[in-house]
Scaffold this active site. Structure first.
Site, PDB file in Angstrom:
ATOM      1  N   ASP A   1      19.181 -16.796  11.520  1.00  0.00           N
ATOM      2  CA  ASP A   1      19.648 -16.612  12.896  1.00  0.00           C
ATOM      3  C   ASP A   1      21.040 -17.189  13.065  1.00  0.00           C
ATOM      4  O   ASP A   1      21.911 -16.577  13.680  1.00  0.00           O
ATOM      5  CB  ASP A   1      18.723 -17.350  13.871  1.00  0.00           C
ATOM      6  CG  ASP A   1      17.331 -16.743  13.892  1.00  0.00           C
ATOM      7  OD1 ASP A   1      17.219 -15.547  13.566  1.00  0.00           O
ATOM      8  OD2 ASP A   1      16.386 -17.467  14.235  1.00  0.00           O
TER       9      ASP A   1
ATOM     10  N   HIS B   1      12.542 -16.725  20.630  1.00  0.00           N
ATOM     11  CA  HIS B   1      13.384 -15.525  20.641  1.00  0.00           C
ATOM     12  C   HIS B   1      12.943 -14.564  21.746  1.00  0.00           C
ATOM     13  O   HIS B   1      13.753 -14.075  22.535  1.00  0.00           O
ATOM     14  CB  HIS B   1      13.249 -14.758  19.316  1.00  0.00           C
ATOM     15  CG  HIS B   1      14.006 -15.354  18.171  1.00  0.00           C
ATOM     16  ND1 HIS B   1      15.358 -15.634  18.227  1.00  0.00           N
ATOM     17  CD2 HIS B   1      13.609 -15.677  16.913  1.00  0.00           C
ATOM     18  CE1 HIS B   1      15.738 -16.127  17.050  1.00  0.00           C
ATOM     19  NE2 HIS B   1      14.692 -16.168  16.241  1.00  0.00           N
TER      20      HIS B   1
ATOM     21  N   HIS C   1       8.873 -20.492  17.133  1.00  0.00           N
ATOM     22  CA  HIS C   1      10.202 -19.953  16.851  1.00  0.00           C
ATOM     23  C   HIS C   1      10.327 -18.526  17.400  1.00  0.00           C
ATOM     24  O   HIS C   1      11.238 -18.211  18.164  1.00  0.00           O
ATOM     25  CB  HIS C   1      10.448 -19.974  15.339  1.00  0.00           C
ATOM     26  CG  HIS C   1      11.778 -19.448  14.915  1.00  0.00           C
ATOM     27  ND1 HIS C   1      12.817 -20.255  14.531  1.00  0.00           N
ATOM     28  CD2 HIS C   1      12.252 -18.175  14.811  1.00  0.00           C
ATOM     29  CE1 HIS C   1      13.862 -19.509  14.217  1.00  0.00           C
ATOM     30  NE2 HIS C   1      13.540 -18.232  14.370  1.00  0.00           N
ATOM     31  N   GLU C   2       9.361 -17.680  17.026  1.00  0.00           N
ATOM     32  CA  GLU C   2       9.437 -16.288  17.462  1.00  0.00           C
ATOM     33  C   GLU C   2       9.230 -16.172  18.971  1.00  0.00           C
ATOM     34  O   GLU C   2       9.876 -15.353  19.629  1.00  0.00           O
ATOM     35  CB  GLU C   2       8.413 -15.434  16.714  1.00  0.00           C
ATOM     36  CG  GLU C   2       8.664 -15.328  15.210  1.00  0.00           C
ATOM     37  CD  GLU C   2      10.058 -14.845  14.849  1.00  0.00           C
ATOM     38  OE1 GLU C   2      10.624 -14.010  15.588  1.00  0.00           O
ATOM     39  OE2 GLU C   2      10.606 -15.323  13.835  1.00  0.00           O
TER      40      GLU C   2
ATOM     41  N   GLY D   1       0.787  -1.239   0.000  1.00  0.00           N
ATOM     42  CA  GLY D   1       0.000   0.000   0.000  1.00  0.00           C
ATOM     43  C   GLY D   1       0.813   1.280   0.000  1.00  0.00           C
ATOM     44  O   GLY D   1       0.325   2.321   0.418  1.00  0.00           O
ATOM     45  N   LYS D   2       2.046   1.218  -0.483  1.00  0.00           N
ATOM     46  CA  LYS D   2       2.880   2.427  -0.488  1.00  0.00           C
ATOM     47  C   LYS D   2       2.309   3.485  -1.424  1.00  0.00           C
ATOM     48  O   LYS D   2       2.108   4.633  -1.034  1.00  0.00           O
ATOM     49  CB  LYS D   2       4.328   2.085  -0.908  1.00  0.00           C
ATOM     50  CG  LYS D   2       5.006   1.116   0.022  1.00  0.00           C
ATOM     51  CD  LYS D   2       6.399   0.779  -0.455  1.00  0.00           C
ATOM     52  CE  LYS D   2       6.434   0.041  -1.771  1.00  0.00           C
ATOM     53  NZ  LYS D   2       5.835  -1.300  -1.717  1.00  0.00           N
ATOM     54  N   THR D   3       2.039   3.061  -2.645  1.00  0.00           N
ATOM     55  CA  THR D   3       1.492   4.010  -3.614  1.00  0.00           C
ATOM     56  C   THR D   3       0.121   4.494  -3.160  1.00  0.00           C
ATOM     57  O   THR D   3      -0.196   5.677  -3.254  1.00  0.00           O
ATOM     58  CB  THR D   3       1.408   3.351  -4.998  1.00  0.00           C
ATOM     59  OG1 THR D   3       2.684   2.804  -5.319  1.00  0.00           O
ATOM     60  CG2 THR D   3       1.039   4.351  -6.055  1.00  0.00           C
TER      61      THR D   3
HETATM   62  P1  ADP Z   1       2.733  -0.884  -3.360  1.00  0.00           P
HETATM   63  O1  ADP Z   1       3.161  -0.927  -1.936  1.00  0.00           O
HETATM   64  O2  ADP Z   1       3.351  -1.989  -4.140  1.00  0.00           O
HETATM   65  O3  ADP Z   1       2.852   0.463  -3.991  1.00  0.00           O
HETATM   66  P2  ADP Z   1      -0.043  -0.391  -3.789  1.00  0.00           P
HETATM   67  O4  ADP Z   1      -0.165   0.842  -2.991  1.00  0.00           O
HETATM   68  O5  ADP Z   1       0.047  -0.212  -5.250  1.00  0.00           O
HETATM   69  O6  ADP Z   1       1.187  -1.254  -3.306  1.00  0.00           O
HETATM   70  O7  ADP Z   1      -1.240  -1.346  -3.411  1.00  0.00           O
HETATM   71  C1  ADP Z   1      -1.931  -2.066  -4.380  1.00  0.00           C
HETATM   72  C2  ADP Z   1      -3.382  -2.181  -4.018  1.00  0.00           C
HETATM   73  O8  ADP Z   1      -3.574  -3.010  -2.875  1.00  0.00           O
HETATM   74  C3  ADP Z   1      -4.013  -0.867  -3.645  1.00  0.00           C
HETATM   75  O9  ADP Z   1      -4.460  -0.185  -4.762  1.00  0.00           O
HETATM   76  C4  ADP Z   1      -5.158  -1.283  -2.748  1.00  0.00           C
HETATM   77  O10 ADP Z   1      -6.270  -1.654  -3.511  1.00  0.00           O
HETATM   78  C5  ADP Z   1      -4.634  -2.522  -2.077  1.00  0.00           C
HETATM   79  N1  ADP Z   1      -4.118  -2.222  -0.738  1.00  0.00           N
HETATM   80  C6  ADP Z   1      -2.849  -2.373  -0.331  1.00  0.00           C
HETATM   81  N2  ADP Z   1      -2.714  -2.046   0.975  1.00  0.00           N
HETATM   82  C7  ADP Z   1      -3.928  -1.651   1.394  1.00  0.00           C
HETATM   83  C8  ADP Z   1      -4.442  -1.180   2.661  1.00  0.00           C
HETATM   84  N3  ADP Z   1      -3.667  -1.047   3.729  1.00  0.00           N
HETATM   85  N4  ADP Z   1      -5.732  -0.855   2.720  1.00  0.00           N
HETATM   86  C9  ADP Z   1      -6.533  -0.984   1.638  1.00  0.00           C
HETATM   87  N5  ADP Z   1      -6.120  -1.416   0.441  1.00  0.00           N
HETATM   88  C10 ADP Z   1      -4.838  -1.770   0.301  1.00  0.00           C
HETATM   89 ZN    ZN Z   2      14.637 -16.530  14.239  1.00  0.00          ZN
HETATM   90 MG    MG Z   3       3.729   1.024  -5.759  1.00  0.00          MG
END
Ligand code: ADP
Ligand code: ZN
Ligand code: MG
Length: 619
Positions: A507, A435, A431-432, A214-216
């Site tokens: 590890d 730790h 495992h976790e 969900g970065k983008t």
């Molecule tokens: P990346 O991290 O690769 O950029 P994107 O932001 O493109 O990922 O996410 C792709 C799709 O997955 C989004 O358009 C959305 O539909 C869905 N998505 C990812 N994370 C979330 C989230 N936290 N909440 C709602 N939808 C999400």
């Molecule tokens: Zn470990």
């Molecule tokens: Mg992206």
């Protein structure tokens, strides 16, 4: 650039156009010159005979062409000599001048428009056709040239005009990331509030996370919430075929953002240019490097109170150039984890918004079965479920559609993250928990902050320990404690399953490295005492070790190996002992982990307290 191919097509197009015009002109001409039905071609003596026989009603002379309309309405045509007049000619053919004078004679001078048109039009049209051809060709060449000149411009996009605007409501989970970004947005909205307190506006925020976390999406949400211009460019767009383009595009992108300040500039997939630069090893003044340099220069070049914040996203923080991460550049880092069970449920809910679900569907049950799925996977899952329901002719999505889609997403070609099977989940949980339990028990270990069995990178899960205070020096006791913690997972698997998994390999590698460094680098072994072995060549400015030169004998090498082994064995024993003694706590921890997938610090402290364990009770 696909120039050659397209220009080939264009030339063919132009040629076709010219041919078409030509055909059209010919058609027009022929229709111009042959309005009446074509007259019958005869010779002069035939005409003379017709006149003598009183058959001719009318004669028209135009130039050397003689047209005669006969009394029965038909037309005949003939040519006369150039020099002599028609009456003279006909006289020579034996026509009685009286008969001739009775016929209306119409002489059309050729000096009319037809004459000139007949001469000029063909020339004119040829010139026009050639002109048109050149014009098209030149226009095309010019377009190409313009394209070449606009290379240095970034095709930066203003995000505010985006069709599918997102807000923070469209992003489930990612609480910390959202909070951090809200702060950044607030900085831009009310800079005075912060500047009055002497705070500096952050320059860069780096979003880190696996693909699909969900970065983008989060960046788009920031654009929706910020209320300031938000510019978006993908780093791969910086780099083109021609050297120097990347740098100038970078300049252009930053200049655009600065002109619109306060504003946000979002560089997606920054790893495309932000890879670690070669340090003269293997050469490398390539395009990417220059682009990266330009980004660094631009970020340093912001004036102190320039209100431009650079957001960047990457799923490969490991390959990023350290210079990007230095303070004053991307000094804030926001990690986007794979969603845990609650977040997964929330994401499913978001993507179920516009889909009719049957009343008894339980998204929670889907969340339970999808550990390791990213947000994108879950969005994909909901979509697949709708498709399945539609294909089966249902009006609603039912639970089975959802379950079926889990498999589809798992098997799909797009799948990048991995899901844990029930058994794997149990192993990872133990495992976790191992730790964490060892870390909590040892006095010299850092306290546990978070445990998760949701995979992060290569590891199955992770246990996050953070030092209580900043440390610059690390003591021998701390090293030994860390070693024991590293064996916590391994020992736990041994104790519970009487078996080992590959999950512990990382590890073990870390432990071996650490133990060896204690011996050869830090002089921390009991056997050798304060002495170092080997000479390591480091690239000081990058902090990377390139090679290690051995400056000791085979015999010593053997003893070093033995000492390393010794340290490792002790650490293993320590971990084993703790795990064995506190088996009950381990079970409880593992159970909670299996259910919740993540355990935060407070919950963890509460749980070990319940069993009467105090943080760091073993010295
Ligand atoms: P990346 O991290 O690769 O950029 P994107 O932001 O493109 O990922 O996410 C792709 C799709 O997955 C989004 O358009 C959305 O539909 C869905 N998505 C990812 N994370 C979330 C989230 N936290 N909440 C709602 N939808 C999400
Ligand atoms: Zn470990
Ligand atoms: Mg992206």
């Amino acid at each position: 650039m696909k120039k050659p191919a397209t220009s080939g097509i264009k030339i063919v197009k132009n040629l076709l156009l010219v041919v078409f015009t030509f055909v059209l002109v010919v058609a027009i001409f022929s229709s111009l010159y042959s309005t009446a039905p074509a007259p019958k071609q005869v010779n002069l003596s035939d005409l003379a005979n017709n006149i003598n026989a009183q058959q001719v009603a009318k004669i028209t002379v135009s130039g050397n062409t003689v047209d005669a309309t006969l009394k029965d309405g038909s037309l005949i045509e003939t040519q006369k000599e150039t020099e002599t007049s028609l009456s003279d000619t006909l006289k020579n053919y034996g026509v009685d001048p009286k008969t001739l004078s009775a016929i209306p004679l119409n002489i059309q001078g050729e000096s009319g428009w037809q004459y000139w048109a007949g001469i000029l039009l063909p020339t004119l049209i040829t010139v026009l056709i050639i002109g048109a051809f050149f014009w098209f060709t030149f226009r095309q060449a010019k377009a190409g040239a313009n394209q070449a000149f606009s290379f240095g411009k970034s095709n930066i996009k203003l995000f505010t005009a985006f069709k599918d605007r997102a807000t923070f409501n469209d992003v489930a989970g990612l609480k910390e990331a959202k909070q951090e970004l809200m702060e950044v947005v607030d900085f831009l909205k009310n800079p005075k509030k912060y500047l009055d307190l002497g705070a500096q506006i952050p320059r860069g925020v780096l979003l880190l996370g696996q693909p699909g976390t969900g970065k983008t999406l989060l960046a788009r949400a920031v654009a929706g919430e910020a209320g300031v211009p938000f510019f978006h460019i993908s780093a791969s767009e910086f780099v083109e075929m021609f050297v120097g383009v990347g740098a100038s595009r970078t300049r252009d992108a930053f200049a655009t953002a600065k002109r619109a300040a306060p504003s946000i500039l979002f560089i997606d997939e920054i790893d495309a240019v932000g890879r670690e630069r070669g340090a003269g090893v293997g050469g490398g003044h390539d395009e990417r490097e220059q682009t990266l340099n330009q980004i660094l220069v631009e970020m340093d070049g912001f004036e102190k109170d320039a209100q431009v914040i650079v957001l960047a996203a990457t799923n490969r923080p490991d390959i990023l150039d350290p210079a990007l991460l230095r303070p004053g550049r991307f000094d804030r880092r926001v990690v986007l984890d794979l969603p845990d069970i609650n977040d997964r449920e929330a994401i499913l809910k978001i993507h179920a918004r516009n889909k009719p679900l049957a009343k008894n569907t339980e998204l929670r049950q889907v969340a339970v079965r999808t550990p390791g799925f990213s947000g994108a996977d879950l969005a994909n899952l909901m979509n697949e479920a709708s498709i399945t329901a539609a294909r089966k002719g249902r009006k609603e999505v039912i639970q089975d559609d959802l379950y079926d889609s889990i498999e589809k997403v798992l098997l799909g070609p797009e799948r990048r993250s991995r899901a844990l099977s029930i058994h794997e989940k149990e192993i990872t949980a133990y495992h976790e928990a191992g730790h964490a339990l060892v870390a909590a028990s040892l006095k010299h270990s850092d306290p546990v902050h978070k445990i998760s069995i949701i995979s992060r990178g290569q590891a199955g899960g992770y246990t996050l320990k953070l030092p209580a205070e900043d440390i610059h020096l690390k003591t021998r006791k701390q090293f030994l404690a860390d070693l024991a913690v590293a064996f916590g997972g391994y020992s736990s698997e041994e104790e519970i399953f009487k078996d080992l998994s590959t999950g512990a390999s990382n590890d073990l590698q870390i432990a071996s490295d650490m133990a060896r460094k204690m011996v050869v680098k830090y002089g921390m072994s009991e056997k050798f005492g304060p002495i170092t072995f080997g000479k390591t060549e480091e690239l000081v400015f990058l902090g990377k070790e390139i090679s290690t030169e051995r400056n000791y004998s085979e015999q010593t090498a053997l003893e070093i190996d033995k000492e390393v082994e010794n340290i490792i064995n002790k650490a293993h024993e320590a971990a084993k002992k703790i795990i064995h003694q506190k088996r009950k706590v381990l079970d409880a921890l593992a159970k909670q982990l299996t259910e919740k997938e993540t355990i935060e610090k407070e919950e963890f402290d509460l749980l070990i307290k319940k069993f009467g364990i105090k943080q760091g009770e073993i010295a």
